[in-house]
Design a protein around this motif. Sequence first.
Motif, PDB file in Angstrom:
ATOM      1  N   LEU A 100      -6.532  -2.796  -3.859  1.00 39.54           N
ATOM      2  CA  LEU A 100      -6.071  -1.378  -3.460  1.00 39.54           C
ATOM      3  C   LEU A 100      -4.678  -2.112  -4.149  1.00 39.54           C
ATOM      4  O   LEU A 100      -4.264  -0.834  -5.267  1.00 39.54           O
ATOM      5  CB  LEU A 100      -5.709  -0.792  -2.066  1.00 39.54           C
ATOM      6  CG  LEU A 100      -7.065  -0.894  -1.646  1.00 39.54           C
ATOM      7  CD1 LEU A 100      -7.187   0.120  -0.149  1.00 39.54           C
ATOM      8  CD2 LEU A 100      -7.711   0.628  -2.388  1.00 39.54           C
ATOM      9  N   ALA A 101      -4.148  -2.522  -3.955  1.00 37.85           N
ATOM     10  CA  ALA A 101      -2.350  -2.557  -4.421  1.00 37.85           C
ATOM     11  C   ALA A 101      -2.698  -3.466  -5.922  1.00 37.85           C
ATOM     12  O   ALA A 101      -1.754  -2.669  -6.638  1.00 37.85           O
ATOM     13  CB  ALA A 101      -1.992  -3.828  -3.510  1.00 37.85           C
ATOM     14  N   TYR A 102      -3.981  -4.231  -6.115  1.00 43.95           N
ATOM     15  CA  TYR A 102      -4.053  -4.848  -7.562  1.00 43.95           C
ATOM     16  C   TYR A 102      -3.743  -3.597  -8.285  1.00 43.95           C
ATOM     17  O   TYR A 102      -3.505  -3.473  -9.289  1.00 43.95           O
ATOM     18  CB  TYR A 102      -4.976  -5.471  -7.620  1.00 43.95           C
ATOM     19  CG  TYR A 102      -5.555  -5.855  -8.621  1.00 43.95           C
ATOM     20  CD1 TYR A 102      -4.896  -7.062  -9.927  1.00 43.95           C
ATOM     21  CD2 TYR A 102      -6.990  -5.681  -9.255  1.00 43.95           C
ATOM     22  CE1 TYR A 102      -5.599  -7.368 -10.763  1.00 43.95           C
ATOM     23  CE2 TYR A 102      -7.458  -5.514 -10.493  1.00 43.95           C
ATOM     24  CZ  TYR A 102      -6.808  -6.683 -11.607  1.00 43.95           C
ATOM     25  OH  TYR A 102      -7.564  -6.996 -12.446  1.00 43.95           O
TER      26      TYR A 102
ATOM     27  N   TYR B  91      -1.420   0.879 -11.672  1.00 43.92           N
ATOM     28  CA  TYR B  91      -1.238   1.769 -11.930  1.00 43.92           C
ATOM     29  C   TYR B  91       0.080   2.348 -12.467  1.00 43.92           C
ATOM     30  O   TYR B  91       0.823   3.636 -13.725  1.00 43.92           O
ATOM     31  CB  TYR B  91      -2.488   3.704 -11.464  1.00 43.92           C
ATOM     32  CG  TYR B  91      -1.520   4.675 -11.380  1.00 43.92           C
ATOM     33  CD1 TYR B  91      -2.488   5.857 -12.158  1.00 43.92           C
ATOM     34  CD2 TYR B  91      -0.233   5.113 -11.282  1.00 43.92           C
ATOM     35  CE1 TYR B  91      -1.786   6.618 -12.755  1.00 43.92           C
ATOM     36  CE2 TYR B  91      -0.186   6.652 -11.220  1.00 43.92           C
ATOM     37  CZ  TYR B  91      -0.996   7.685 -12.004  1.00 43.92           C
ATOM     38  OH  TYR B  91      -0.395   8.745 -12.201  1.00 43.92           O
ATOM     39  N   PHE B  92       1.008   2.079 -11.617  1.00 46.98           N
ATOM     40  CA  PHE B  92       1.986   2.434 -11.158  1.00 46.98           C
ATOM     41  C   PHE B  92       2.904   1.726 -12.734  1.00 46.98           C
ATOM     42  O   PHE B  92       3.473   2.511 -13.138  1.00 46.98           O
ATOM     43  CB  PHE B  92       3.059   1.978 -10.059  1.00 46.98           C
ATOM     44  CG  PHE B  92       4.392   2.507 -10.105  1.00 46.98           C
ATOM     45  CD1 PHE B  92       4.297   4.494 -10.014  1.00 46.98           C
ATOM     46  CD2 PHE B  92       5.148   1.726  -9.752  1.00 46.98           C
ATOM     47  CE1 PHE B  92       5.777   4.224  -9.507  1.00 46.98           C
ATOM     48  CE2 PHE B  92       6.644   1.909  -9.106  1.00 46.98           C
ATOM     49  CZ  PHE B  92       6.875   3.945  -9.487  1.00 46.98           C
TER      50      PHE B  92
ATOM     51  N   ILE C  85      -2.254   3.561   5.031  1.00 44.90           N
ATOM     52  CA  ILE C  85      -3.209   2.831   3.879  1.00 44.90           C
ATOM     53  C   ILE C  85      -1.866   1.892   3.212  1.00 44.90           C
ATOM     54  O   ILE C  85      -2.399   1.316   3.737  1.00 44.90           O
ATOM     55  CB  ILE C  85      -3.411   4.006   2.829  1.00 44.90           C
ATOM     56  CG1 ILE C  85      -4.554   4.431   3.029  1.00 44.90           C
ATOM     57  CG2 ILE C  85      -3.661   2.982   1.954  1.00 44.90           C
ATOM     58  CD1 ILE C  85      -5.245   5.677   1.943  1.00 44.90           C
ATOM     59  N   TYR C  86      -0.894   2.176   3.765  1.00 42.78           N
ATOM     60  CA  TYR C  86       0.400   2.200   3.153  1.00 42.78           C
ATOM     61  C   TYR C  86       0.665   0.513   4.390  1.00 42.78           C
ATOM     62  O   TYR C  86       1.094  -0.219   3.764  1.00 42.78           O
ATOM     63  CB  TYR C  86       1.957   2.843   3.795  1.00 42.78           C
ATOM     64  CG  TYR C  86       2.932   1.754   3.334  1.00 42.78           C
ATOM     65  CD1 TYR C  86       3.571   1.376   1.844  1.00 42.78           C
ATOM     66  CD2 TYR C  86       3.734   1.820   4.244  1.00 42.78           C
ATOM     67  CE1 TYR C  86       5.009   0.619   2.474  1.00 42.78           C
ATOM     68  CE2 TYR C  86       4.864   1.050   4.308  1.00 42.78           C
ATOM     69  CZ  TYR C  86       5.401   0.061   3.980  1.00 42.78           C
ATOM     70  OH  TYR C  86       6.321  -0.153   3.674  1.00 42.78           O
TER      71      TYR C  86
ATOM     72  N   LEU D  81      -1.387   2.311  -1.742  1.00 42.32           N
ATOM     73  CA  LEU D  81      -1.269   4.069  -1.713  1.00 42.32           C
ATOM     74  C   LEU D  81      -2.025   4.260  -2.832  1.00 42.32           C
ATOM     75  O   LEU D  81      -3.015   5.223  -2.860  1.00 42.32           O
ATOM     76  CB  LEU D  81      -0.025   4.705  -0.733  1.00 42.32           C
ATOM     77  CG  LEU D  81       0.079   5.553  -0.885  1.00 42.32           C
ATOM     78  CD1 LEU D  81      -0.325   6.621  -0.331  1.00 42.32           C
ATOM     79  CD2 LEU D  81       1.604   6.208  -0.437  1.00 42.32           C
ATOM     80  N   LEU D  82      -1.021   4.245  -4.199  1.00 42.62           N
ATOM     81  CA  LEU D  82      -1.367   4.685  -5.612  1.00 42.62           C
ATOM     82  C   LEU D  82      -2.903   4.269  -5.460  1.00 42.62           C
ATOM     83  O   LEU D  82      -3.374   4.906  -5.961  1.00 42.62           O
ATOM     84  CB  LEU D  82      -0.662   3.799  -6.442  1.00 42.62           C
ATOM     85  CG  LEU D  82       1.140   4.555  -6.177  1.00 42.62           C
ATOM     86  CD1 LEU D  82       1.202   4.197  -7.368  1.00 42.62           C
ATOM     87  CD2 LEU D  82       1.531   5.816  -5.878  1.00 42.62           C
TER      88      LEU D  82
END
Length: 167
Positions: A42-44, A49-50, A100-101, A129-130
């Motif tokens: 998810l962080a990947y 995205y960010f 999630i965080y 999260l993002l």
Amino acid sequence: MNFSHFQRLVRMMFEPDGTGGILQHYDHLTASDVRQLNPLVLAYVGDAYFHLFVRTRLLSYEQAKVQALHAFSAQIVSAKWQHKAYLGIESMLTDDEKAIYRRARNAKSHAPRSSTVAEYHSSTGFEALLGSLYLRDEDKRLYEIAEASFEVISKAMMQEIQAKSQA
């Protein structure tokens, strides 16, 4: 990744569908599918995205100097600033988003030398999260959180610059 793992991925990615095309394995994931993903995955996705969000946002200030855009965007998406962003937006998050965080923040990973361990783990949670919002197609909420984060980072950077200029 070793070569045999790479070959396996290539075979899966380019599997023929029987009609001359490529078999599609990806549809948007359901909320329960996303919850099952490794938080580092998810962080990947959230990191990508960010990065894109910040780069696009910076275009409203600079369009000609790519090296300046790259350097500035790299600073904004650093663990230090993502940690500050999370602290600034935490109050607007739902309990599910905070969960999630936390799950990603607590995932086993190795911090780089450019940030503290706490900042790195916090930024991993922020990115997860993002990533979870992106994969669940929650575009409106994703944009809301990314924009609020960008504003937190912008204000914090400005305060840091002003403090340094007064010293």
